[in-house]
Design a protein around this motif. Structure first.
Motif, PDB file in Angstrom:
ATOM      1  N   THR A 171      12.577 -21.701  -9.135  1.00 29.01           N
ATOM      2  CA  THR A 171      12.179 -22.306  -8.341  1.00 29.01           C
ATOM      3  C   THR A 171      10.964 -23.532  -8.923  1.00 29.01           C
ATOM      4  O   THR A 171      10.260 -23.070  -9.652  1.00 29.01           O
ATOM      5  CB  THR A 171      11.408 -21.755  -7.229  1.00 29.01           C
ATOM      6  OG1 THR A 171      10.481 -20.863  -7.524  1.00 29.01           O
ATOM      7  CG2 THR A 171      12.496 -20.982  -6.243  1.00 29.01           C
ATOM      8  N   ILE A 172      11.009 -24.673  -8.424  1.00 29.29           N
ATOM      9  CA  ILE A 172       9.696 -25.353  -8.555  1.00 29.29           C
ATOM     10  C   ILE A 172       9.081 -25.231  -7.154  1.00 29.29           C
ATOM     11  O   ILE A 172       9.250 -25.828  -6.161  1.00 29.29           O
ATOM     12  CB  ILE A 172       9.800 -26.946  -8.914  1.00 29.29           C
ATOM     13  CG1 ILE A 172      11.306 -27.419  -9.689  1.00 29.29           C
ATOM     14  CG2 ILE A 172       8.879 -27.912  -9.113  1.00 29.29           C
ATOM     15  CD1 ILE A 172      12.532 -27.413  -9.281  1.00 29.29           C
ATOM     16  N   THR A 173       7.910 -24.549  -7.417  1.00 34.71           N
ATOM     17  CA  THR A 173       7.060 -23.966  -6.107  1.00 34.71           C
ATOM     18  C   THR A 173       6.030 -25.014  -5.920  1.00 34.71           C
ATOM     19  O   THR A 173       5.035 -25.079  -6.771  1.00 34.71           O
ATOM     20  CB  THR A 173       6.872 -22.537  -6.301  1.00 34.71           C
ATOM     21  OG1 THR A 173       7.820 -21.735  -6.455  1.00 34.71           O
ATOM     22  CG2 THR A 173       6.074 -22.153  -4.945  1.00 34.71           C
ATOM     23  N   GLN A 174       5.875 -25.524  -4.650  1.00 33.13           N
ATOM     24  CA  GLN A 174       5.017 -26.467  -4.293  1.00 33.13           C
ATOM     25  C   GLN A 174       3.898 -25.617  -3.652  1.00 33.13           C
ATOM     26  O   GLN A 174       4.052 -24.768  -3.011  1.00 33.13           O
ATOM     27  CB  GLN A 174       5.208 -27.368  -3.265  1.00 33.13           C
ATOM     28  CG  GLN A 174       6.398 -28.434  -3.951  1.00 33.13           C
ATOM     29  CD  GLN A 174       7.005 -29.356  -2.893  1.00 33.13           C
ATOM     30  OE1 GLN A 174       8.029 -28.887  -2.200  1.00 33.13           O
ATOM     31  NE2 GLN A 174       6.243 -30.152  -2.555  1.00 33.13           N
ATOM     32  N   PRO A 175       2.515 -26.004  -3.769  1.00 34.92           N
ATOM     33  CA  PRO A 175       1.579 -25.275  -3.149  1.00 34.92           C
ATOM     34  C   PRO A 175       1.400 -25.617  -1.445  1.00 34.92           C
ATOM     35  O   PRO A 175       0.491 -26.233  -1.267  1.00 34.92           O
ATOM     36  CB  PRO A 175       0.264 -25.880  -3.786  1.00 34.92           C
ATOM     37  CG  PRO A 175       0.598 -27.240  -4.364  1.00 34.92           C
ATOM     38  CD  PRO A 175       1.902 -27.269  -4.460  1.00 34.92           C
ATOM     39  N   ALA A 176       2.475 -25.305  -0.794  1.00 33.62           N
ATOM     40  CA  ALA A 176       2.504 -25.594   0.336  1.00 33.62           C
ATOM     41  C   ALA A 176       1.280 -25.255   1.485  1.00 33.62           C
ATOM     42  O   ALA A 176       0.932 -26.413   2.012  1.00 33.62           O
ATOM     43  CB  ALA A 176       3.706 -24.705   1.032  1.00 33.62           C
ATOM     44  N   ARG A 177       0.829 -24.110   1.216  1.00 33.25           N
ATOM     45  CA  ARG A 177      -0.560 -23.963   2.182  1.00 33.25           C
ATOM     46  C   ARG A 177      -1.466 -24.849   1.823  1.00 33.25           C
ATOM     47  O   ARG A 177      -2.396 -25.511   2.673  1.00 33.25           O
ATOM     48  CB  ARG A 177      -0.759 -22.636   1.895  1.00 33.25           C
ATOM     49  CG  ARG A 177      -1.737 -22.158   2.950  1.00 33.25           C
ATOM     50  CD  ARG A 177      -2.342 -20.622   2.731  1.00 33.25           C
ATOM     51  NE  ARG A 177      -3.447 -20.009   3.827  1.00 33.25           N
ATOM     52  CZ  ARG A 177      -3.048 -19.266   4.653  1.00 33.25           C
ATOM     53  NH1 ARG A 177      -1.594 -19.105   5.155  1.00 33.25           N
ATOM     54  NH2 ARG A 177      -3.997 -19.085   5.606  1.00 33.25           N
ATOM     55  N   ASP A 178      -1.905 -25.176   0.417  1.00 31.75           N
ATOM     56  CA  ASP A 178      -2.681 -26.274   0.200  1.00 31.75           C
ATOM     57  C   ASP A 178      -2.465 -27.479   0.620  1.00 31.75           C
ATOM     58  O   ASP A 178      -3.532 -28.296   0.792  1.00 31.75           O
ATOM     59  CB  ASP A 178      -3.066 -25.959  -1.396  1.00 31.75           C
ATOM     60  CG  ASP A 178      -3.708 -24.685  -2.033  1.00 31.75           C
ATOM     61  OD1 ASP A 178      -4.309 -23.985  -1.044  1.00 31.75           O
ATOM     62  OD2 ASP A 178      -3.560 -24.378  -3.135  1.00 31.75           O
TER      63      ASP A 178
END
Length: 333
Positions: free
Chosen positions: A290-297
């Motif tokens: 995956t390319i994981t985005q810092p969703a919470r941030d």
């Protein structure tokens, strides 16, 4: 003791009602010792402030709206948690609206919210139209708007995104380095800024590796699972790519279903990488790169920008860009 009101509490403390009111609203222009004395005496007398009535007098709802395309995607669930964390710390409530990627729903929500129901809006766009004039009514009513992840470039408001071009370039390079020479790019909406940036990253990574760009490898998908299943079945049996780059999470999941049903082995026959914040990605068979985005941030920064605007009374125009990270797993090995 009978219930008392704010005037009686102020009289008991020998203070003005405005001073007592500021203590309950958490204003910074009140002495800490005075504030504690007010709150302690209020507890003794069992006084409960009517914050709702206060907010009405100030023409504030103490509520913000969050508009997202979907909730099933783990990315948006995490982003909302980040937004709510900041909202709670400011004494605000949140209302969540889901557009299901439908433009008319987005317009309807904005119309409904612009009447003062909320103090500000944080939104990830649906992207189904080039006409965004309906958002101008928020500016006329001095209601702050902040975009996150999926944005409209022509609307001059604060935005929080990730490094989509760089991440897409690196994801495509990751597949090429893993031996792929025929990478299909799966996309739902190329008109959105996020779709354009990810597509350009893919195209430039091919060029950097000396691989010719082929239009037939840009696969236009939809938000409908059955349609995607049929589209990907055709792609995998006719075009036969050796790499799949899913620009959104749902297309990776659809690819797994199709490959399983067609007996196509991941990663031996086709390698798969996807933008995704899916917590169970390591548990898929095979585990998904995956390319994981810092969703919470992303949510935290979007909320901070919104409250900066609410507290200053001035519109925010910053564009904050956060970095995503490639998490290599078995689907590309």
């Amino acid at each position: 003791m009978d219930k008392i009101d704010i005037k009686e509490l102020a009289r008991d403390l020998n203070l003005s009602t405005s001073t007592v009111s500021r203590a309950f609203r958490g204003n910074s222009d009140i002495n800490a010792q005075t504030k504690e004395r007010i709150l302690a005496r209020a507890r003794e007398l069992n006084y409960q402030p009517n914050l709702y009535a206060s907010s009405l007098r100030e023409k504030k709802s103490n509520t913000i709206a969050i508009i997202v395309p979907e909730l099933a995607n783990n990315f948006f669930s995490q982003a909302i948690k980040g937004i709510e964390k900041i909202a709670r710390s400011k004494g605000y409530h949140t209302l969540i609206y889901v557009t299901d990627d439908e433009y008319q729903l987005e317009v309807s929500f904005i119309d409904d919210l612009s009447n003062g129901r909320v103090d500000g809006i944080i939104m990830s766009a649906s992207g189904e139209s080039k006409d965004h004039n309906y958002l101008n009514k928020l500016k006329k009513k001095h209601m702050p708007l902040v975009f996150f992840d999926r944005v409209y470039d022509d609307i001059d408001v604060a935005k929080v995104t990730t490094n989509d071009y760089e991440s897409s370039f690196n994801a495509t390079k990751h597949l090429i380095d893993a031996g792929c020479g025929k990478v299909a790019f799966l996309v739902i909406n190329k008109s959105l800024s996020i779709g354009k940036m990810r597509l350009q990253g893919y195209v430039d990574a091919l060029a950097a590796a000396g691989i010719p760009y082929k239009k037939e490898l840009i696969i236009d998908c939809s938000n409908d699972h059955k349609k995607n299943y049929n589209i990907l079945s055709k792609v995998l049996t006719t075009i036969k790519p050796d790499g799949l780059f899913a620009s959104v999470e749902r297309l990776a999941i659809a690819s797994y279903y199709v490959c399983q049903d067609l007996g196509i082995n991941i990663p031996k026959k086709v390698k798969v990488i996807s933008f995704s914040s899916l917590e169970i990605a390591p548990l898929l068979n095979p585990s998904l790169t995956t390319i994981t985005q810092p969703a919470r941030d992303l949510g935290v920064h979007a909320a901070q920008l919104l409250f900066k605007s609410l507290e200053s009374g001035e519109p925010a125009h910053e564009h904050v860009v956060l970095k995503s990270k490639i998490m290599p797993r078995r689907s590309t090995m």
